[in-house]
Motif scaffolding. Structure first.
Motif, PDB file in Angstrom:
ATOM      1  N   THR A  31       0.848  -1.184   0.000  1.00 41.65           N
ATOM      2  CA  THR A  31       0.000   0.000   0.000  1.00 41.65           C
ATOM      3  C   THR A  31       0.890   1.243   0.000  1.00 41.65           C
ATOM      4  N   LEU A  32       0.351   2.311  -0.529  1.00 43.22           N
ATOM      5  CA  LEU A  32       1.068   3.587  -0.594  1.00 43.22           C
ATOM      6  C   LEU A  32       0.851   4.350   0.707  1.00 43.22           C
ATOM      7  N   ARG A  33       1.928   4.574   1.456  1.00 44.94           N
ATOM      8  CA  ARG A  33       1.822   5.318   2.722  1.00 44.94           C
ATOM      9  C   ARG A  33       1.331   6.744   2.452  1.00 44.94           C
ATOM     10  N   GLY A  34       0.257   7.099   3.113  1.00 45.28           N
ATOM     11  CA  GLY A  34      -0.307   8.442   2.934  1.00 45.28           C
ATOM     12  C   GLY A  34      -1.292   8.536   1.795  1.00 45.28           C
ATOM     13  N   GLY A  35      -1.326   7.517   0.942  1.00 40.29           N
ATOM     14  CA  GLY A  35      -2.287   7.448  -0.148  1.00 40.29           C
ATOM     15  C   GLY A  35      -2.246   8.625  -1.108  1.00 40.29           C
ATOM     16  N   ARG A  36      -3.376   8.814  -1.770  1.00 40.25           N
ATOM     17  CA  ARG A  36      -3.491   9.877  -2.761  1.00 40.25           C
ATOM     18  C   ARG A  36      -3.304  11.261  -2.128  1.00 40.25           C
ATOM     19  N   ALA A  37      -3.784  11.414  -0.897  1.00 38.18           N
ATOM     20  CA  ALA A  37      -3.682  12.721  -0.235  1.00 38.18           C
ATOM     21  C   ALA A  37      -2.224  13.152  -0.097  1.00 38.18           C
ATOM     22  N   ARG A  38      -1.362  12.243   0.313  1.00 35.15           N
ATOM     23  CA  ARG A  38       0.054  12.603   0.447  1.00 35.15           C
ATOM     24  C   ARG A  38       0.667  12.864  -0.932  1.00 35.15           C
ATOM     25  N   TRP A  39       0.334  12.021  -1.908  1.00 37.02           N
ATOM     26  CA  TRP A  39       0.856  12.193  -3.265  1.00 37.02           C
ATOM     27  C   TRP A  39       0.541  13.602  -3.779  1.00 37.02           C
ATOM     28  N   VAL A  40      -0.718  14.027  -3.598  1.00 39.28           N
ATOM     29  CA  VAL A  40      -1.149  15.345  -4.062  1.00 39.28           C
ATOM     30  C   VAL A  40      -0.489  16.450  -3.242  1.00 39.28           C
ATOM     31  N   SER A  41      -0.416  16.272  -1.913  1.00 36.60           N
ATOM     32  CA  SER A  41       0.174  17.314  -1.062  1.00 36.60           C
ATOM     33  C   SER A  41       1.655  17.534  -1.360  1.00 36.60           C
ATOM     34  N   GLU A  42       2.328  16.501  -1.848  1.00 34.07           N
ATOM     35  CA  GLU A  42       3.739  16.624  -2.215  1.00 34.07           C
ATOM     36  C   GLU A  42       3.926  17.147  -3.637  1.00 34.07           C
ATOM     37  N   GLU A  43       2.798  17.429  -4.305  1.00 37.55           N
ATOM     38  CA  GLU A  43       2.811  17.981  -5.663  1.00 37.55           C
ATOM     39  C   GLU A  43       3.646  17.133  -6.619  1.00 37.55           C
ATOM     40  N   ARG A  44       3.398  15.832  -6.564  1.00 39.78           N
ATOM     41  CA  ARG A  44       4.082  14.908  -7.479  1.00 39.78           C
ATOM     42  C   ARG A  44       3.672  15.237  -8.913  1.00 39.78           C
ATOM     43  N   PRO A  45       4.568  15.031  -9.868  1.00 43.13           N
ATOM     44  CA  PRO A  45       4.295  15.457 -11.237  1.00 43.13           C
ATOM     45  C   PRO A  45       3.233  14.650 -11.978  1.00 43.13           C
ATOM     46  N   ALA A  46       3.026  13.405 -11.609  1.00 45.06           N
ATOM     47  CA  ALA A  46       2.061  12.570 -12.332  1.00 45.06           C
ATOM     48  C   ALA A  46       0.713  12.580 -11.623  1.00 45.06           C
ATOM     49  N   ASP A  47      -0.355  12.488 -12.410  1.00 46.00           N
ATOM     50  CA  ASP A  47      -1.698  12.357 -11.866  1.00 46.00           C
ATOM     51  C   ASP A  47      -1.900  10.889 -11.506  1.00 46.00           C
TER      52      ASP A  47
END
Length: 119
Positions: free
Chosen positions: A88-104
């Motif tokens: 599983t992805l730690r922090g999920g989609r919320a963390r991914w978005v909050s870190e402003e990752r380049p991919a959707d």
């Protein structure tokens, strides 16, 4: 006669969770599948829960947009169904978005319903 587990076809997992950095580093890797788990019970989501192309030898990363319970539930279902390289992805989609990752992340993933069973 015993059969050995199928070797992973994607990046090797060292834990049952991965960081957003691990996922960012491995995006585009051969054999990597990203799955968005949802608690939705609508018919369209249920029909798409497990893509036929999802290979049991793939490295599967499961995330959700909540506190992680849907992702954890679906990861357990995958493991029980013969998928051996699942995290599983730690922090999920919320963390991914909050870190402003380049991919959707959502555009890269399969959508599944974590409350359904795999046939």
């Amino acid at each position: 006669m015993s059969t050995s587990p199928r070797p992973p076809s994607g990046p090797l997992l060292l834990s049952s969770t991965v960081s957003t950095q691990w996922l960012a580093d491995h995006l585009g890797a051969e054999g990597l599948e990203i799955v968005a788990a949802s608690a939705s019970t609508d018919r369209a989501t249920t029909a798409r829960r497990i893509p036929a192309s999802l290979d049991t030898g793939a490295t599967v990363i499961v995330y959700d947009s909540t506190e992680g319970s849907c992702a954890e539930r679906f990861a357990a279902i995958l493991r029980d169904s013969g998928f051996s390289n699942v995290a599983t992805l730690r922090g999920g989609r919320a963390r991914w978005v909050s870190e402003e990752r380049p991919a959707d992340l959502d555009s890269l993933s399969h959508l599944v319903d974590a409350h359904t069973r795999i046939a």
